[in-house]
Design a protein around this motif. Sequence first.
Motif, PDB file in Angstrom:
ATOM      1  N   ARG A  13      77.471  37.097 104.756  1.00  0.00           N
ATOM      2  CA  ARG A  13      78.558  37.098 103.764  1.00  0.00           C
ATOM      3  C   ARG A  13      78.042  36.657 102.394  1.00  0.00           C
ATOM      4  NH1 ARG A  13      84.318  33.960 104.153  1.00  0.00           N
ATOM      5  NH2 ARG A  13      85.152  34.848 102.243  1.00  0.00           N
ATOM      6  N   LEU A  14      77.094  35.743 102.377  1.00  0.00           N
ATOM      7  CA  LEU A  14      76.522  35.298 101.113  1.00  0.00           C
ATOM      8  C   LEU A  14      75.710  36.406 100.462  1.00  0.00           C
ATOM      9  CD1 LEU A  14      75.321  31.682 101.918  1.00  0.00           C
ATOM     10  CD2 LEU A  14      77.189  32.342 100.431  1.00  0.00           C
ATOM     11  N   ALA A  15      75.003  37.185 101.269  1.00  0.00           N
ATOM     12  CA  ALA A  15      74.166  38.249 100.715  1.00  0.00           C
ATOM     13  C   ALA A  15      75.017  39.327 100.059  1.00  0.00           C
ATOM     14  CB  ALA A  15      73.294  38.845 101.811  1.00  0.00           C
ATOM     15  N   MET A  16      76.193  39.588 100.614  1.00  0.00           N
ATOM     16  CA  MET A  16      77.048  40.610 100.017  1.00  0.00           C
ATOM     17  C   MET A  16      77.670  40.116  98.721  1.00  0.00           C
ATOM     18  SD  MET A  16      78.827  42.606 103.192  1.00  0.00           S
ATOM     19  CE  MET A  16      79.883  41.277 103.669  1.00  0.00           C
ATOM     20  N   ALA A  17      77.853  38.823  98.582  1.00  0.00           N
ATOM     21  CA  ALA A  17      78.484  38.286  97.392  1.00  0.00           C
ATOM     22  C   ALA A  17      77.474  37.955  96.300  1.00  0.00           C
ATOM     23  CB  ALA A  17      79.270  37.029  97.759  1.00  0.00           C
ATOM     24  N   MET A  18      76.190  38.153  96.557  1.00  0.00           N
ATOM     25  CA  MET A  18      75.158  37.789  95.594  1.00  0.00           C
ATOM     26  C   MET A  18      75.112  38.810  94.462  1.00  0.00           C
ATOM     27  SD  MET A  18      71.115  37.123  96.262  1.00  0.00           S
ATOM     28  CE  MET A  18      71.469  36.147  97.684  1.00  0.00           C
ATOM     29  N   PRO A  19      75.157  38.352  93.223  1.00  0.00           N
ATOM     30  CA  PRO A  19      75.048  39.311  92.118  1.00  0.00           C
ATOM     31  C   PRO A  19      73.643  39.891  92.026  1.00  0.00           C
ATOM     32  CG  PRO A  19      75.262  37.067  91.294  1.00  0.00           C
ATOM     33  CD  PRO A  19      75.406  37.002  92.776  1.00  0.00           C
ATOM     34  N   VAL A  20      73.534  41.038  91.379  1.00  0.00           N
ATOM     35  CA  VAL A  20      72.252  41.737  91.303  1.00  0.00           C
ATOM     36  C   VAL A  20      71.227  40.903  90.541  1.00  0.00           C
ATOM     37  CG1 VAL A  20      72.817  43.054  89.220  1.00  0.00           C
ATOM     38  CG2 VAL A  20      71.181  43.967  90.858  1.00  0.00           C
ATOM     39  N   THR A  21      71.667  40.105  89.593  1.00  0.00           N
ATOM     40  CA  THR A  21      70.712  39.276  88.855  1.00  0.00           C
ATOM     41  C   THR A  21      70.087  38.220  89.756  1.00  0.00           C
ATOM     42  OG1 THR A  21      72.585  37.939  88.115  1.00  0.00           O
ATOM     43  CG2 THR A  21      71.797  39.634  86.613  1.00  0.00           C
ATOM     44  N   ALA A  22      70.880  37.673  90.666  1.00  0.00           N
ATOM     45  CA  ALA A  22      70.349  36.681  91.600  1.00  0.00           C
ATOM     46  C   ALA A  22      69.393  37.333  92.585  1.00  0.00           C
ATOM     47  CB  ALA A  22      71.487  35.991  92.338  1.00  0.00           C
ATOM     48  N   ALA A  23      69.746  38.519  93.073  1.00  0.00           N
ATOM     49  CA  ALA A  23      68.870  39.227  94.003  1.00  0.00           C
ATOM     50  C   ALA A  23      67.540  39.573  93.330  1.00  0.00           C
ATOM     51  CB  ALA A  23      69.550  40.496  94.511  1.00  0.00           C
ATOM     52  N   ALA A  24      67.592  39.998  92.060  1.00  0.00           N
ATOM     53  CA  ALA A  24      66.364  40.325  91.338  1.00  0.00           C
ATOM     54  C   ALA A  24      65.506  39.079  91.132  1.00  0.00           C
ATOM     55  CB  ALA A  24      66.701  40.970  89.996  1.00  0.00           C
ATOM     56  N   SER A  25      66.141  37.957  90.848  1.00  0.00           N
ATOM     57  CA  SER A  25      65.398  36.711  90.646  1.00  0.00           C
ATOM     58  C   SER A  25      64.741  36.245  91.939  1.00  0.00           C
ATOM     59  CB  SER A  25      66.342  35.633  90.112  1.00  0.00           C
ATOM     60  OG  SER A  25      65.683  34.406  89.991  1.00  0.00           O
ATOM     61  N   ILE A  26      65.467  36.311  93.024  1.00  0.00           N
ATOM     62  CA  ILE A  26      64.918  35.895  94.316  1.00  0.00           C
ATOM     63  C   ILE A  26      63.785  36.827  94.732  1.00  0.00           C
ATOM     64  CG2 ILE A  26      65.456  35.715  96.784  1.00  0.00           C
ATOM     65  CD1 ILE A  26      68.229  34.655  95.892  1.00  0.00           C
ATOM     66  N   LEU A  27      63.954  38.131  94.489  1.00  0.00           N
ATOM     67  CA  LEU A  27      62.906  39.092  94.824  1.00  0.00           C
ATOM     68  C   LEU A  27      61.656  38.858  93.979  1.00  0.00           C
ATOM     69  CD1 LEU A  27      62.294  41.455  96.668  1.00  0.00           C
ATOM     70  CD2 LEU A  27      63.203  42.967  94.920  1.00  0.00           C
ATOM     71  N   HIS A  28      61.834  38.434  92.735  1.00  0.00           N
ATOM     72  CA  HIS A  28      60.688  38.108  91.881  1.00  0.00           C
ATOM     73  C   HIS A  28      59.908  36.937  92.473  1.00  0.00           C
ATOM     74  CE1 HIS A  28      58.909  36.559  87.952  1.00  0.00           C
ATOM     75  NE2 HIS A  28      58.371  37.738  88.134  1.00  0.00           N
ATOM     76  N   ARG A  29      60.612  35.949  92.979  1.00  0.00           N
ATOM     77  CA  ARG A  29      59.942  34.801  93.599  1.00  0.00           C
ATOM     78  C   ARG A  29      59.251  35.207  94.901  1.00  0.00           C
ATOM     79  NH1 ARG A  29      63.268  29.821  91.707  1.00  0.00           N
ATOM     80  NH2 ARG A  29      64.331  30.773  89.952  1.00  0.00           N
ATOM     81  N   ILE A  30      59.921  36.037  95.696  1.00  0.00           N
ATOM     82  CA  ILE A  30      59.348  36.469  96.972  1.00  0.00           C
ATOM     83  C   ILE A  30      58.086  37.293  96.734  1.00  0.00           C
ATOM     84  CG2 ILE A  30      59.735  37.986  98.962  1.00  0.00           C
ATOM     85  CD1 ILE A  30      62.653  37.003  98.938  1.00  0.00           C
ATOM     86  N   THR A  31      58.118  38.186  95.744  1.00  0.00           N
ATOM     87  CA  THR A  31      56.926  38.990  95.467  1.00  0.00           C
ATOM     88  C   THR A  31      55.783  38.114  94.961  1.00  0.00           C
ATOM     89  OG1 THR A  31      57.742  39.548  93.252  1.00  0.00           O
ATOM     90  CG2 THR A  31      58.172  41.130  95.034  1.00  0.00           C
ATOM     91  N   LEU A  79      53.220  43.802  93.472  1.00  0.00           N
ATOM     92  CA  LEU A  79      52.627  43.644  92.146  1.00  0.00           C
ATOM     93  C   LEU A  79      53.415  44.428  91.096  1.00  0.00           C
ATOM     94  CD1 LEU A  79      50.313  42.558  90.383  1.00  0.00           C
ATOM     95  CD2 LEU A  79      49.050  44.634  90.959  1.00  0.00           C
ATOM     96  N   ALA A  80      53.807  45.654  91.432  1.00  0.00           N
ATOM     97  CA  ALA A  80      54.569  46.467  90.493  1.00  0.00           C
ATOM     98  C   ALA A  80      55.896  45.798  90.149  1.00  0.00           C
ATOM     99  CB  ALA A  80      54.809  47.857  91.085  1.00  0.00           C
ATOM    100  N   TYR A  81      56.628  45.318  91.166  1.00  0.00           N
ATOM    101  CA  TYR A  81      57.901  44.666  90.885  1.00  0.00           C
ATOM    102  C   TYR A  81      57.691  43.375  90.101  1.00  0.00           C
ATOM    103  CZ  TYR A  81      62.355  42.445  91.123  1.00  0.00           C
ATOM    104  OH  TYR A  81      63.527  41.844  90.764  1.00  0.00           O
ATOM    105  N   HIS A  82      56.687  42.624  90.469  1.00  0.00           N
ATOM    106  CA  HIS A  82      56.451  41.341  89.812  1.00  0.00           C
ATOM    107  C   HIS A  82      56.106  41.547  88.333  1.00  0.00           C
ATOM    108  CE1 HIS A  82      56.054  37.052  90.542  1.00  0.00           C
ATOM    109  NE2 HIS A  82      55.027  37.038  89.711  1.00  0.00           N
ATOM    110  N   VAL A  83      55.344  42.580  88.034  1.00  0.00           N
ATOM    111  CA  VAL A  83      55.005  42.872  86.640  1.00  0.00           C
ATOM    112  C   VAL A  83      56.245  43.317  85.865  1.00  0.00           C
ATOM    113  CG1 VAL A  83      53.730  44.490  85.162  1.00  0.00           C
ATOM    114  CG2 VAL A  83      52.576  43.335  87.033  1.00  0.00           C
ATOM    115  N   VAL A  84      57.033  44.218  86.458  1.00  0.00           N
ATOM    116  CA  VAL A  84      58.241  44.694  85.775  1.00  0.00           C
ATOM    117  C   VAL A  84      59.219  43.551  85.546  1.00  0.00           C
ATOM    118  CG1 VAL A  84      60.275  46.171  86.047  1.00  0.00           C
ATOM    119  CG2 VAL A  84      58.018  47.066  86.551  1.00  0.00           C
ATOM    120  N   ALA A  85      59.424  42.719  86.551  1.00  0.00           N
ATOM    121  CA  ALA A  85      60.332  41.579  86.387  1.00  0.00           C
ATOM    122  C   ALA A  85      59.758  40.559  85.405  1.00  0.00           C
ATOM    123  CB  ALA A  85      60.598  40.925  87.745  1.00  0.00           C
ATOM    124  N   GLY A  86      58.450  40.418  85.377  1.00  0.00           N
ATOM    125  CA  GLY A  86      57.832  39.520  84.403  1.00  0.00           C
ATOM    126  C   GLY A  86      58.030  40.007  82.979  1.00  0.00           C
TER     127      GLY A  86
END
Length: 126
Positions: A13-31, A79-86
């Motif tokens: 339920r938390l994952a569905m309520a997560m805004p795209v900005t939060a998902a992008a930030s978390i994915l940047h950390r994971i990458t 690497l590609a995502y991390h560079v783009v998000a950076g």
Amino acid sequence: MNPDRPVNLPLSRLAMAMPVTAAASILHRITGIVLFAGVFFLCYLLDRAATDPAGFEQAAAILAAPPGKLALWVLLTSLAYHVVAGIKHLLLDFHIGDTLRGGRAGAWISLAAALVAGGVLAMWLW
């Protein structure tokens, strides 16, 4: 029970309520974590390839096998995502896209660019 107590929500339920900005930030950390761990894999391959011709063949065999290709694809896509998000974060430092609307657009652009890069890398590796 006290009605002011915090409620534990299921993760789905938390994952569905997560805004795209939060998902992008978390994915940047994971990458970033994936890239850190992947450096050890790449250093191992470099060590094998630089020792002697047999080690080079072994490293080439590792990268030619499907698990090796998958590991390389994960690393390059990360690497590609991390560079783009950076780059997106650098633009935010210059106050470009630092509104809520700009942040959402930047997050979607980062995710889309990573998807395209992942697809191109998959076609290149396989």
